[in-house]
Design a protein around this motif. Sequence first.
Motif, PDB file in Angstrom:
ATOM      1  N   GLU A  43      67.478  40.215  48.396  1.00 21.03           N
ATOM      2  CA  GLU A  43      68.741  40.346  47.674  1.00 21.03           C
ATOM      3  C   GLU A  43      68.640  39.586  46.359  1.00 21.03           C
ATOM      4  OE1 GLU A  43      73.524  39.368  48.308  1.00 21.03           O
ATOM      5  OE2 GLU A  43      72.065  38.955  49.906  1.00 21.03           O
ATOM      6  N   LEU A  44      69.086  40.204  45.279  1.00 18.07           N
ATOM      7  CA  LEU A  44      69.035  39.583  43.954  1.00 18.07           C
ATOM      8  C   LEU A  44      70.406  39.058  43.566  1.00 18.07           C
ATOM      9  CD1 LEU A  44      66.841  42.247  42.090  1.00 18.07           C
ATOM     10  CD2 LEU A  44      66.090  40.065  43.056  1.00 18.07           C
ATOM     11  N   ALA A  45      70.393  38.002  42.737  1.00 21.93           N
ATOM     12  CA  ALA A  45      71.649  37.404  42.271  1.00 21.93           C
ATOM     13  C   ALA A  45      71.659  37.335  40.751  1.00 21.93           C
ATOM     14  CB  ALA A  45      71.800  35.999  42.871  1.00 21.93           C
ATOM     15  N   GLY A  46      72.806  36.950  40.168  1.00 20.99           N
ATOM     16  CA  GLY A  46      72.913  36.794  38.729  1.00 20.99           C
ATOM     17  C   GLY A  46      72.762  38.114  37.988  1.00 20.99           C
ATOM     18  N   SER A  47      72.130  38.051  36.816  1.00 21.29           N
ATOM     19  CA  SER A  47      71.960  39.253  35.990  1.00 21.29           C
ATOM     20  C   SER A  47      71.078  40.286  36.683  1.00 21.29           C
ATOM     21  CB  SER A  47      71.351  38.879  34.637  1.00 21.29           C
ATOM     22  OG  SER A  47      70.084  38.253  34.813  1.00 21.29           O
ATOM     23  N   GLU A  48      70.100  39.801  37.456  1.00 23.94           N
ATOM     24  CA  GLU A  48      69.238  40.731  38.184  1.00 23.94           C
ATOM     25  C   GLU A  48      70.008  41.414  39.304  1.00 23.94           C
ATOM     26  OE1 GLU A  48      66.285  37.957  39.276  1.00 23.94           O
ATOM     27  OE2 GLU A  48      65.089  38.213  37.456  1.00 23.94           O
ATOM     28  N   GLY A  49      70.920  40.671  39.926  1.00 24.66           N
ATOM     29  CA  GLY A  49      71.782  41.274  40.940  1.00 24.66           C
ATOM     30  C   GLY A  49      72.703  42.315  40.333  1.00 24.66           C
ATOM     31  N   ALA A  50      73.205  42.063  39.121  1.00 26.71           N
ATOM     32  CA  ALA A  50      74.061  43.037  38.431  1.00 26.71           C
ATOM     33  C   ALA A  50      73.275  44.305  38.112  1.00 26.71           C
ATOM     34  CB  ALA A  50      74.613  42.411  37.149  1.00 26.71           C
ATOM     35  N   LEU A  51      72.004  44.128  37.703  1.00 26.30           N
ATOM     36  CA  LEU A  51      71.152  45.287  37.436  1.00 26.30           C
ATOM     37  C   LEU A  51      70.933  46.092  38.708  1.00 26.30           C
ATOM     38  CD1 LEU A  51      69.216  46.951  35.653  1.00 26.30           C
ATOM     39  CD2 LEU A  51      67.414  45.293  36.230  1.00 26.30           C
ATOM     40  N   ALA A  52      70.705  45.373  39.807  1.00 23.51           N
ATOM     41  CA  ALA A  52      70.505  46.054  41.091  1.00 23.51           C
ATOM     42  C   ALA A  52      71.735  46.870  41.471  1.00 23.51           C
ATOM     43  CB  ALA A  52      70.178  45.036  42.180  1.00 23.51           C
ATOM     44  N   ASN A  53      72.924  46.286  41.312  1.00 21.16           N
ATOM     45  CA  ASN A  53      74.162  47.006  41.637  1.00 21.16           C
ATOM     46  C   ASN A  53      74.349  48.230  40.748  1.00 21.16           C
ATOM     47  OD1 ASN A  53      74.959  45.275  43.706  1.00 21.16           O
ATOM     48  ND2 ASN A  53      75.964  43.852  42.288  1.00 21.16           N
ATOM     49  N   LYS A  54      73.968  48.110  39.490  1.00 13.72           N
ATOM     50  CA  LYS A  54      74.075  49.237  38.564  1.00 13.72           C
ATOM     51  C   LYS A  54      73.182  50.392  39.009  1.00 13.72           C
ATOM     52  CE  LYS A  54      73.303  50.538  33.728  1.00 13.72           C
ATOM     53  NZ  LYS A  54      72.842  50.082  32.393  1.00 13.72           N
ATOM     54  N   ILE A  55      71.952  50.062  39.394  1.00 15.28           N
ATOM     55  CA  ILE A  55      71.001  51.102  39.822  1.00 15.28           C
ATOM     56  C   ILE A  55      71.428  51.692  41.161  1.00 15.28           C
ATOM     57  CG2 ILE A  55      68.613  51.519  40.525  1.00 15.28           C
ATOM     58  CD1 ILE A  55      67.762  49.370  38.529  1.00 15.28           C
ATOM     59  N   ILE A  56      71.865  50.838  42.081  1.00 19.06           N
ATOM     60  CA  ILE A  56      72.283  51.307  43.398  1.00 19.06           C
ATOM     61  C   ILE A  56      73.448  52.281  43.290  1.00 19.06           C
ATOM     62  CG2 ILE A  56      73.422  50.562  45.528  1.00 19.06           C
ATOM     63  CD1 ILE A  56      71.655  48.034  45.425  1.00 19.06           C
ATOM     64  N   ASN A  57      74.392  51.985  42.415  1.00 16.52           N
ATOM     65  CA  ASN A  57      75.589  52.824  42.277  1.00 16.52           C
ATOM     66  C   ASN A  57      75.421  53.946  41.254  1.00 16.52           C
ATOM     67  OD1 ASN A  57      77.205  51.315  44.167  1.00 16.52           O
ATOM     68  ND2 ASN A  57      77.315  49.692  42.614  1.00 16.52           N
ATOM     69  N   ARG A  58      74.275  53.955  40.558  1.00 13.21           N
ATOM     70  CA  ARG A  58      74.008  54.948  39.502  1.00 13.21           C
ATOM     71  C   ARG A  58      75.145  54.982  38.492  1.00 13.21           C
ATOM     72  NH1 ARG A  58      71.583  60.603  41.675  1.00 13.21           N
ATOM     73  NH2 ARG A  58      71.961  61.130  39.499  1.00 13.21           N
ATOM     74  N   LYS A  69      67.178  55.348  50.336  1.00 11.52           N
ATOM     75  CA  LYS A  69      68.528  55.212  50.894  1.00 11.52           C
ATOM     76  C   LYS A  69      69.434  56.363  50.491  1.00 11.52           C
ATOM     77  CE  LYS A  69      70.425  51.418  51.968  1.00 11.52           C
ATOM     78  NZ  LYS A  69      71.166  50.129  52.019  1.00 11.52           N
ATOM     79  N   ALA A  70      68.907  57.269  49.651  1.00  7.83           N
ATOM     80  CA  ALA A  70      69.733  58.325  49.078  1.00  7.83           C
ATOM     81  C   ALA A  70      70.429  59.169  50.142  1.00  7.83           C
ATOM     82  CB  ALA A  70      68.886  59.198  48.162  1.00  7.83           C
ATOM     83  N   LEU A  71      69.652  59.821  51.007  1.00  5.60           N
ATOM     84  CA  LEU A  71      70.241  60.677  52.030  1.00  5.60           C
ATOM     85  C   LEU A  71      70.795  59.857  53.188  1.00  5.60           C
ATOM     86  CD1 LEU A  71      67.778  63.717  52.112  1.00  5.60           C
ATOM     87  CD2 LEU A  71      69.991  63.525  50.965  1.00  5.60           C
ATOM     88  N   VAL A 126      63.040  49.317  60.396  1.00  7.44           N
ATOM     89  CA  VAL A 126      63.096  48.430  59.234  1.00  7.44           C
ATOM     90  C   VAL A 126      64.435  48.673  58.529  1.00  7.44           C
ATOM     91  CG1 VAL A 126      61.996  47.745  57.074  1.00  7.44           C
ATOM     92  CG2 VAL A 126      60.590  48.512  59.004  1.00  7.44           C
ATOM     93  N   ASN A 127      65.258  47.637  58.424  1.00  8.53           N
ATOM     94  CA  ASN A 127      66.616  47.789  57.903  1.00  8.53           C
ATOM     95  C   ASN A 127      66.776  47.154  56.534  1.00  8.53           C
ATOM     96  OD1 ASN A 127      68.380  49.009  60.171  1.00  8.53           O
ATOM     97  ND2 ASN A 127      67.135  47.472  61.220  1.00  8.53           N
ATOM     98  N   CYS A 128      67.478  47.861  55.654  1.00  6.41           N
ATOM     99  CA  CYS A 128      67.808  47.358  54.323  1.00  6.41           C
ATOM    100  C   CYS A 128      69.325  47.394  54.176  1.00  6.41           C
ATOM    101  CB  CYS A 128      67.135  48.204  53.240  1.00  6.41           C
ATOM    102  SG  CYS A 128      67.404  47.613  51.558  1.00  6.41           S
ATOM    103  N   PRO A 129      70.014  46.281  54.383  1.00  3.89           N
ATOM    104  CA  PRO A 129      71.491  46.275  54.295  1.00  3.89           C
ATOM    105  C   PRO A 129      71.964  46.562  52.872  1.00  3.89           C
ATOM    106  CG  PRO A 129      70.611  44.045  54.516  1.00  3.89           C
ATOM    107  CD  PRO A 129      69.456  44.975  54.716  1.00  3.89           C
ATOM    108  N   ASP A 130      73.247  46.853  52.737  1.00  4.35           N
ATOM    109  CA  ASP A 130      73.807  47.231  51.439  1.00  4.35           C
ATOM    110  C   ASP A 130      73.622  46.150  50.385  1.00  4.35           C
ATOM    111  OD1 ASP A 130      74.601  49.690  52.363  1.00  4.35           O
ATOM    112  OD2 ASP A 130      76.595  49.005  52.969  1.00  4.35           O
ATOM    113  N   CYS A 131      73.548  44.890  50.795  1.00  5.93           N
ATOM    114  CA  CYS A 131      73.425  43.794  49.837  1.00  5.93           C
ATOM    115  C   CYS A 131      72.007  43.637  49.297  1.00  5.93           C
ATOM    116  CB  CYS A 131      73.867  42.486  50.481  1.00  5.93           C
ATOM    117  SG  CYS A 131      72.878  42.020  51.922  1.00  5.93           S
TER     118      CYS A 131
END
Length: 598
Positions: free
Chosen positions: A581-596, A507-509, A538-543
Amino acid sequence: MKRYKALIKKLKNDKSEQAIRELQNEFEKVIEVATQQAHPADLFALTSYLLEISGAFGYYGYNCDEQCCYKIENRNELSKIGQDWSKQDFYEIPKSVIDKWKEFTKFWNHKVKVKHDNQNQSSEAIAPWVFVAHELMIIADEACAQISRKVPDQGAQNYNCFQEEFTYLLAEASVLDRPGAENQENSENIFDGIHTICRLADKNIVCVLPKTRVAQVGCNHRSFSNHLSLLQTHRKLSIGYQKLYAANLIPDEEPLNLLLIPYPFQIFATDFEEWKPDKKRINERFFGEFKLVQNWLKSKDQRMEIIHLTLALIKEAEKDIGKINGLIFPEYALNWSTYNRMSKILVEEFENLEFFIAGSSDNCDGEKANIVSNRLYGYEDEKNIISPHEFINSRRKHHRWCLDKNQISNYHLGAVLNPKMDWWERHSIADRKLTISNFRENSTYVPMICEDLARMDPCHELLRSLGPNLVFALLLDGPQLASRWGARYAHTLADDPECSVLSLSSKALINRQNKSTSFSPSHAIGLWKDDTGKTVEVNCPDCASGVVITLTATKTKNYSVCKRVKKDCISWHFVSQHPIELAGSEGALANKIINRSN
């Protein structure tokens, strides 16, 4: 053989009858030895190679009564001879094959030409060696039917002695493939595959490997053989066939669930760096070189986080669909240490995983380059055959990426790379390799990297010969839309040899392009193309942090040009896609990695 070559060299200066007779006598000795040791693959290599280089395949016709055409009427009889050969011992060659071989060797001093030099208006316009060569090619091809399948018990109706030999060839090659690597981590499992199943044919000229699909278009060696592929580019590209020879392969009929993780999710312009710029030289050449720095894997914490995220995504996906069969990361997503550590954890925790493919910045030897790493998992059967549960291989991208002014503009890289110049990827190509992996009973796949899909040489001819069911193209690219270049090049392989092609980008570029007002936002991380002409984005939405796609196998039949049938061919077709889509602590980890973010 050395004496035979010496006599050929001598004949250039001495063309006396005695010299010719001496050469012929030596040739007969060579033929006698070859007859005793020959494998059907050697016979196939010789005859199909001669038919190909002479252009004979172009003279074949179905109902052609003209003098410039020929056809094989007794194909059923020839197929039975080949099948009977496969039921005998390794070195026991049927008399009918030996007789046909002796007939063929009578033409040893004839020119490799299809037509006679003195062509008259007779029914023998086609040189007689062509007919015999084609008959021998059919016999050899049929003797190796289903050679890559699991070995049945001896005496079984479908027993083939060459299947058993193929299994032992794989076993031997997997042990001897990397001499001197005993001190390397996981060296016992590193295996690039076997390069040829021939015993005698020189692999620097021609290699022979099992074929999965038969080309249903065109008129060449690829469309005339059902079970074996003729590969003539070994010197510029090394091909390897990889299979877990002692494993219980899963039936093709079971659905194939693939988890696609479009990592990295963010890339910064500063991740692209000039490589030792020389302004004077650049001004003369109007191009420079860049390197991509994996700052998303810079720290140990970052590397462990992507491993934890992957495990969480698989577990979340399995809650819904039951099991994940394959895991794929895009181009340049990981490095070898992260890939290797992740794969060790995967094999321990997920017993249904069949393969793990990822783009990497270095290979299993620690060499820096744009790499695809491939791990094939399996489970030993009840037979006592020593086998690792996995094979690993990695290879370099065959071509370099060139960033032009349009891409620099689309991806907002002008602050670090001069848009007035073309920028070439800093990448060492070195030896080119291609690996085909047999992961199910009748199914194979080939992983490719970006430009490998777009450039015809050096691997597309081999892909069309081998006929893999699946091609996975790993990209670092913009949205995977049906209107873009990926769909265009995937179509050529979906047409010939009817591969199903999946391209996957991070999803980088895509995210960088989405920030532009010049394009409509898109979440298309992948594109599917198959032999039916179906195209799916094949679509991967922001969530979501990943997407599971489900494929299903359809049995079909392929036919050679001379109307021989290859049964149990498999076509893989797209069924569905499901963002994870992940939720809870795993969702927080996903958001951290997605946003770097830290």
